[in-house]
Write a protein that holds these residues in place. Structure first.
Motif, short mmCIF file in Angstrom:
data_model
loop_
_atom_site.label_atom_id
_atom_site.label_comp_id
_atom_site.label_asym_id
_atom_site.label_seq_id
_atom_site.Cartn_x
_atom_site.Cartn_y
_atom_site.Cartn_z
N MET A 165 -40.52 75.72 32.58
CA MET A 165 -39.53 76.70 32.13
C MET A 165 -38.33 76.73 33.08
SD MET A 165 -40.03 80.75 31.42
CE MET A 165 -41.29 80.52 30.16
N ARG A 166 -37.17 76.93 32.52
CA ARG A 166 -35.96 77.06 33.31
C ARG A 166 -36.05 78.26 34.25
NH1 ARG A 166 -32.16 75.19 30.00
NH2 ARG A 166 -31.63 73.03 30.33
N LYS A 167 -35.37 78.17 35.35
CA LYS A 167 -35.42 79.27 36.28
C LYS A 167 -34.48 80.40 35.86
CE LYS A 167 -35.29 80.00 40.61
NZ LYS A 167 -34.72 79.90 41.96
N GLY A 168 -33.41 80.06 35.17
CA GLY A 168 -32.54 81.10 34.67
C GLY A 168 -31.54 81.60 35.69
N THR A 169 -31.09 80.72 36.55
CA THR A 169 -30.11 81.13 37.56
C THR A 169 -28.81 80.37 37.35
OG1 THR A 169 -29.62 80.98 39.89
CG2 THR A 169 -31.26 79.50 39.07
N VAL B 134 -26.84 81.58 30.63
CA VAL B 134 -27.97 82.01 31.44
C VAL B 134 -28.51 83.33 30.92
CG1 VAL B 134 -28.72 82.63 33.75
CG2 VAL B 134 -27.05 80.82 33.44
N GLU C 40 -30.37 82.78 27.71
CA GLU C 40 -31.65 82.13 27.97
C GLU C 40 -32.67 83.12 28.52
OE1 GLU C 40 -32.69 77.97 30.20
OE2 GLU C 40 -30.68 78.30 29.45
N ASN C 41 -32.20 84.00 29.40
CA ASN C 41 -33.12 84.95 29.99
C ASN C 41 -33.55 86.02 29.00
OD1 ASN C 41 -33.13 83.59 32.36
ND2 ASN C 41 -31.64 84.91 33.38
N ARG D 113 -38.49 85.88 36.77
CA ARG D 113 -37.23 86.51 37.13
C ARG D 113 -37.46 87.68 38.07
NH1 ARG D 113 -37.38 82.83 33.03
NH2 ARG D 113 -35.29 82.13 32.51
#
Lengths: 391, 391
Positions: free
Chosen positions: A1-5, B9, B12-13, B38
């Motif tokens: 999963m993407r880290k989302g940063t 971002v 996505e989050n 997160r």
DNA sequence: GGCATTTGTTGGTCGCTGCGACGAATGTGC
DNA sequence: GCACATTCGTCGCAGCGACCAACAAATGCC
């Protein structure tokens, strides 16, 4: 999963710029901005980063005869490259291939017998060391290997390569241990499809199927949504083993009535009265021969190829089918014939608008595919260039 | 292509949080943070946004008996939903299905003859209007339709639905025009696979193939890399039309020797001495009958199913094969038999570790799949909830 | 030589995430 | 009953990255 940063955004944008250069060649910063949809100042920052990483070079201002301030040219660095390794039954090829898909060095070693995995690993590593890549200014961070057989992509274990007579050979591990470089091993047809996708018959097509007819078998690969379809372990695409008849003739792995069992280059070769022939001569000879015997054999093979292609069309709904090797010759002999045979086996709606074309890339197809597979992690995360160095 | 900005971002989050709630049910903010990786403060902001959009509800603090400050529970809003429409030869089902996959309302209308597309559109829109969704507090922004046939997903044109006797019927356009809502039409098997992926036999599996045996045909769908494989136009997955024998028996679209032509529920039904039977009764009756005639028929159908599954394994290298309808009964009758037959048709390495299991979801499978297909754009961009409103 | 045009550069702003500190609300142990 | 640890929510701050606007630079055109 993407880290989302926000670092993800940076990475994505660096990749977008790099990909644009790979797909459309060198261009100015301004064009880069228009193509990727990013702001001029953003592109400036991205290009500056990439140049700092040594991935791209900036040339002096080029006046292209148009008004306005001339723009600096941006091009992929010619030093960033990967090793490509390709073992076959009678030879081993090692090459250095750049990010721009140019084959910079190429060494081919012929064998008088089928080589073992250990021999291939030793020879390949020796050749790579002898190439003096570092001294010549190449920056190589990984190795791509194209193997004619089933490969577990996770660790490069060659599960089953009947022509090489390799079974359960840990090629990836062995090569990584001896070279201390990351190694990416994959099926040859899959790597061929990758090269055709980026530089050949698959450009701009997001759903296509690649089928290659070799001297001793038929390999296949699937590109879906622009991505190579590997399946759970990387074995996907084995279209040579799909059924095309109720016959009892078995293929190299013992399954009966499959494409690989029924559609063979050998049969055509013997009808042409030859033993060995390179692909070009074979195609010329085949297309020139319109005798009844050859025509009948081609027609039969086309019908059976059409059964497999029908499966492909019905199951995968591609936009295009790319045929390589002697399957391309089979197509060229009578394009209408193949299409007609296919229309009896495919859902009409799924067949609409499907091109059936020949592969475009030549001898370096697999080397480019293997090297680009190895370079993929770098392209997906250009900033990783900082830490990843040869050695 | 992605725009490459910080809003991506955010999107996505938001999606990550929503998906976590869809997959693992209601949970606290802290758990949400751990699950999505997160930061606590980020999750707080995300949940606050989602609550503002009306997509999630926050409950009062729940003391679960553990130390520490009790956490507020976050759950998907029960009012966010989509219409699901499912036309069949003898009935039309319309339902309201929530983001949490709960079927909240369900209306089934029986036909005494095969309905036309126009009739279905009229009846469906009338039923949807009569449901009073808005008055009941549902917020519905789209419609999902499951059609037994080939559907062009781009505009919802039903290309070929033989059992409904529909050809080239612009179902998607017609329904969108009359309801003024976005409409997503897709093949029923594909939507079934989607539901099984999220809530059934495909949970946690990123590569699987779904094959469903219905009263009048066999449908299939492919999930690769966690995504439904639609192909160029959405026709992919038609595994019922792959070859399994050299026989001349043709299927509903005129292709000979295919799975759908050879493996039929009808044959088994007549051997059981029955005309009509719902799925449960059929399976009970079949499994109870171990007569030679039935056993022989099952064995033959298993062998032919195995040929198609062999194609699936060799071409797609799935981790799992999910069988629904009477194909699940065929599996249950003799699991070993099917596996043995398959091992003669599939590459050993690709077959390793492949589960063959029955579908888990029951009657609401297609309604859930259709509704979730319709809700997908919302999940992928939760912020779009602001503008997208009923009406 | 002035003007329009295009590109490169720079400083400012905005949005998003992460971090650390603090308060809130519980269970635990003496 | 009270101090303590523990966990969660909240708030302010910093950092990063992209966009924007304005300006400078370098060309072709009239």
């Amino acid at each position: 999963m993407r880290k989302g940063t926000s670092e993800d955004v940076r990475r994505e944008n660096l990749t977008a710029v790099l990909r644009a250069l790979m797909v459309d060649g060198p261009m100015s910063r301004a064009e880069l901005g228009r193509l990727t949809g990013r702001n001029r100042s953003t592109v400036a920052s991205l290009v500056s980063d990439l140049a700092g990483l040594g991935l791209v070079d900036e040339h002096g201002p080029i006046s292209d005869g148009t008004v306005g301030r001339p723009s600096h040219g941006v091009a992929l660095s010619s030093s960033v490259a990967a090793f490509a390794v390709h073992p076959e039954v009678d030879a081993l090829t090692v090459a250095i291939v750049g990010l721009d898909a140019q084959v910079r060095r190429k060494v081919r070693h012929e064998f008088d017998r089928i080589p073992s995995m250990v021999e291939v690993v030793h020879l390949a590593s020796t050749v790579m060391a002898a190439m003096g890549a570092e001294e010549s200014g190449f920056r190589i961070s990984s190795i791509g290997v194209a193997v004619p057989g089933l490969v577990r992509t996770l660790d490069g274990l060659v599960r089953n390569a009947p022509h090489l007579q390799w079974w359960e050979e840990p090629l990836g591990r062995a090569l990584a241990d001896i070279t201390s470089l990351p190694v990416h091993v994959a099926n040859d047809a899959q790597l061929g499809a990758l090269a055709e996708r980026d530089y050949g018959a698959g450009r701009g097509v997001s759903h296509f199927v690649y089928l290659n007819g070799g001297a001793s078998g038929i390999g296949g690969a699937i590109v879906a949504g622009g991505e190579l379809l590997g399946g759970a372990h990387g074995y996907a695409g084995e279209l040579g083993h799909t059924p095309v008849s109720g016959s009892a003739v078995v293929d190299t792995v013992g399954i009966s009535g499959t494409l690989e069992a029924e559609v063979t280059r050998e049969e055509l070769l013997s009808l042409l009265g030859a033993d060995h022939m390179d692909h070009e001569s074979f195609e010329v000879a085949l297309l020139a021969n319109r005798s009844e015997a050859v025509a009948a054999a081609v027609a039969r093979q086309q019908r059976q190829l059409a059964v497999a292609l029908g499966t492909v069309v019905n199951v995968l709904n591609p936009e295009r089918i790319v045929l390589g090797g002697f399957l391309a010759s089979l197509l060229a002999y009578d394009p209408e014939g193949l299409r007609t045979a296919l229309s009896a086996r495919a859902l009409g709606q799924a067949l609409e608008g499907v091109d059936i074309v020949s592969a475009q890339l030549g001898a370096n197809l697999l080397l480019v595919g293997a090297a680009h597979r190895a370079l993929e992690p770098l392209v997906d995360d250009p900033a990783s260039m900082t830490t990843t160095r040869t050695g």
